[in-house]
Write a protein that holds these residues in place. Sequence first.
Motif, PDB file in Angstrom:
ATOM      1  N   ILE A  42       0.829  -1.205   0.000  1.00  0.00           N
ATOM      2  CA  ILE A  42       0.000   0.000   0.000  1.00  0.00           C
ATOM      3  C   ILE A  42       0.864   1.256   0.000  1.00  0.00           C
ATOM      4  N   ILE A  43       1.935   1.254   0.781  1.00  0.00           N
ATOM      5  CA  ILE A  43       2.837   2.412   0.790  1.00  0.00           C
ATOM      6  C   ILE A  43       3.423   2.621  -0.606  1.00  0.00           C
ATOM      7  N   ALA A  44       3.831   1.531  -1.248  1.00  0.00           N
ATOM      8  CA  ALA A  44       4.358   1.629  -2.619  1.00  0.00           C
ATOM      9  C   ALA A  44       3.284   2.144  -3.576  1.00  0.00           C
ATOM     10  N   MET A  45       2.072   1.633  -3.439  1.00  0.00           N
ATOM     11  CA  MET A  45       0.967   2.052  -4.312  1.00  0.00           C
ATOM     12  C   MET A  45       0.676   3.542  -4.176  1.00  0.00           C
ATOM     13  N   LEU A  46       0.605   4.008  -2.936  1.00  0.00           N
ATOM     14  CA  LEU A  46       0.308   5.423  -2.722  1.00  0.00           C
ATOM     15  C   LEU A  46       1.434   6.303  -3.256  1.00  0.00           C
ATOM     16  N   ALA A  47       2.683   5.896  -3.027  1.00  0.00           N
ATOM     17  CA  ALA A  47       3.825   6.673  -3.527  1.00  0.00           C
ATOM     18  C   ALA A  47       3.818   6.713  -5.058  1.00  0.00           C
ATOM     19  N   ILE A  48       3.597   5.564  -5.690  1.00  0.00           N
ATOM     20  CA  ILE A  48       3.562   5.508  -7.160  1.00  0.00           C
ATOM     21  C   ILE A  48       2.399   6.343  -7.685  1.00  0.00           C
ATOM     22  N   GLY A  49       1.232   6.210  -7.060  1.00  0.00           N
ATOM     23  CA  GLY A  49       0.051   6.952  -7.493  1.00  0.00           C
ATOM     24  C   GLY A  49       0.266   8.456  -7.419  1.00  0.00           C
ATOM     25  N   LEU A  50       0.831   8.933  -6.309  1.00  0.00           N
ATOM     26  CA  LEU A  50       1.079  10.364  -6.166  1.00  0.00           C
ATOM     27  C   LEU A  50       2.133  10.850  -7.154  1.00  0.00           C
ATOM     28  N   TYR A  51       3.127  10.004  -7.432  1.00  0.00           N
ATOM     29  CA  TYR A  51       4.183  10.380  -8.373  1.00  0.00           C
ATOM     30  C   TYR A  51       3.671  10.413  -9.806  1.00  0.00           C
ATOM     31  N   MET A  52       2.911   9.399 -10.206  1.00  0.00           N
ATOM     32  CA  MET A  52       2.552   9.280 -11.620  1.00  0.00           C
ATOM     33  C   MET A  52       1.517  10.317 -12.059  1.00  0.00           C
ATOM     34  N   VAL A  53       0.680  10.815 -11.139  1.00  0.00           N
ATOM     35  CA  VAL A  53      -0.303  11.818 -11.568  1.00  0.00           C
ATOM     36  C   VAL A  53       0.369  13.129 -11.958  1.00  0.00           C
ATOM     37  N   GLY A  54       1.596  13.365 -11.478  1.00  0.00           N
ATOM     38  CA  GLY A  54       2.315  14.583 -11.837  1.00  0.00           C
ATOM     39  C   GLY A  54       3.111  14.475 -13.128  1.00  0.00           C
ATOM     40  N   LEU A  55       3.187  13.266 -13.690  1.00  0.00           N
ATOM     41  CA  LEU A  55       3.950  13.080 -14.932  1.00  0.00           C
ATOM     42  C   LEU A  55       3.149  13.594 -16.127  1.00  0.00           C
ATOM     43  N   PRO A  56       3.836  14.141 -17.134  1.00  0.00           N
ATOM     44  CA  PRO A  56       3.113  14.643 -18.316  1.00  0.00           C
ATOM     45  C   PRO A  56       2.479  13.504 -19.116  1.00  0.00           C
ATOM     46  N   ARG A  57       1.374  13.830 -19.776  1.00  0.00           N
ATOM     47  CA  ARG A  57       0.685  12.842 -20.628  1.00  0.00           C
ATOM     48  C   ARG A  57       1.564  12.472 -21.801  1.00  0.00           C
ATOM     49  N   GLY A  58       1.417  11.219 -22.249  1.00  0.00           N
ATOM     50  CA  GLY A  58       2.137  10.759 -23.426  1.00  0.00           C
ATOM     51  C   GLY A  58       3.529  10.231 -23.136  1.00  0.00           C
ATOM     52  N   LEU A  59       3.996  10.379 -21.929  1.00  0.00           N
ATOM     53  CA  LEU A  59       5.306   9.862 -21.555  1.00  0.00           C
ATOM     54  C   LEU A  59       5.230   8.339 -21.485  1.00  0.00           C
ATOM     55  N   PRO A  60       6.051   7.610 -22.280  1.00  0.00           N
ATOM     56  CA  PRO A  60       5.952   6.135 -22.286  1.00  0.00           C
ATOM     57  C   PRO A  60       6.132   5.526 -20.894  1.00  0.00           C
ATOM     58  N   PHE A  61       7.025   6.111 -20.096  1.00  0.00           N
ATOM     59  CA  PHE A  61       7.266   5.600 -18.748  1.00  0.00           C
ATOM     60  C   PHE A  61       6.004   5.688 -17.895  1.00  0.00           C
ATOM     61  N   LYS A  62       5.187   6.723 -18.141  1.00  0.00           N
ATOM     62  CA  LYS A  62       3.960   6.884 -17.363  1.00  0.00           C
ATOM     63  C   LYS A  62       3.007   5.719 -17.613  1.00  0.00           C
ATOM     64  N   ALA A  63       2.870   5.280 -18.862  1.00  0.00           N
ATOM     65  CA  ALA A  63       1.984   4.149 -19.180  1.00  0.00           C
ATOM     66  C   ALA A  63       2.457   2.877 -18.474  1.00  0.00           C
ATOM     67  N   THR A  64       3.776   2.656 -18.455  1.00  0.00           N
ATOM     68  CA  THR A  64       4.338   1.494 -17.760  1.00  0.00           C
ATOM     69  C   THR A  64       4.042   1.569 -16.271  1.00  0.00           C
ATOM     70  N   LEU A  65       4.213   2.763 -15.712  1.00  0.00           N
ATOM     71  CA  LEU A  65       3.969   2.968 -14.282  1.00  0.00           C
ATOM     72  C   LEU A  65       2.492   2.763 -13.939  1.00  0.00           C
ATOM     73  N   ILE A  66       1.607   3.245 -14.797  1.00  0.00           N
ATOM     74  CA  ILE A  66       0.160   3.076 -14.570  1.00  0.00           C
ATOM     75  C   ILE A  66      -0.199   1.588 -14.580  1.00  0.00           C
ATOM     76  N   ASN A  67       0.338   0.841 -15.549  1.00  0.00           N
ATOM     77  CA  ASN A  67       0.043  -0.599 -15.601  1.00  0.00           C
ATOM     78  C   ASN A  67       0.597  -1.333 -14.384  1.00  0.00           C
ATOM     79  N   PHE A  68       1.785  -0.933 -13.947  1.00  0.00           N
ATOM     80  CA  PHE A  68       2.355  -1.540 -12.740  1.00  0.00           C
ATOM     81  C   PHE A  68       1.477  -1.212 -11.526  1.00  0.00           C
ATOM     82  N   HIS A  69       1.024   0.044 -11.438  1.00  0.00           N
ATOM     83  CA  HIS A  69       0.150   0.497 -10.343  1.00  0.00           C
ATOM     84  C   HIS A  69      -1.129  -0.336 -10.303  1.00  0.00           C
ATOM     85  N   LYS A  70      -1.725  -0.573 -11.463  1.00  0.00           N
ATOM     86  CA  LYS A  70      -2.962  -1.362 -11.535  1.00  0.00           C
ATOM     87  C   LYS A  70      -2.718  -2.811 -11.104  1.00  0.00           C
TER      88      LYS A  70
END
Length: 195
Positions: A42-70
């Motif tokens: 849960i700590i990892a999930m919350l940290a990843i979630g808070l980090y990834m919402v600040g990333l710009p759209r279209g960044l390939p790394f963001k899509a990877t992070l979102i899938n990992f988060h899910k």
Amino acid sequence: MIEGTDIMNATRSTDVARREREAPTRYPMSLIVLHWLIAFGIIAMLAIGLYMVGLPRGLPFKATLINFHKSLGLTIFLLVLIRIGVLMVSGRPPLPPMRAWQRAAASATQVLLYVSMIAMPVTGYLGSSFNTYGTRFWGLLLPKWGWDDKPIREFWFGIHEIAAWIFIVLIALHVAGAIKHQLIDRDGLLRRMLP
């Protein structure tokens, strides 16, 4: 002369006292392991979630992070369901003596933590069901429960975000309570959940 109900009440209170004496003072190892796996997840999930919402759209790394988060979120959800099942079978050790309001606060926080642990992945999954991408669980595409619909998606993701902030507050209360019991009350409450 002792009435029959007095004898029954005395027997009942003796049984309760005996059960409390015989009750384990620690959680079973299965629940301890699940607790810490879920907590770190849960700590990892919350940290990843808070980090990834600040990333710009279209960044390939963001899509990877979102899938990992899910995937991680759904894995934690499954662990929470297993933990609830184990808890229902094994029960929990009794709380140490404390004031009634503290017992009520501990119970309310515990219930709300479980509600959050269920609400977070459910709202995230529902939000993901109303986009074109859906949800991949460690690469496996899960069924979608909706269609591509931005207002519905934003509704579920809005609830997901609000639930995340409530969850963070509840976790802070839970940790603060454990620290208080360990350092101030010195009642051994934290020991129940340590391996």
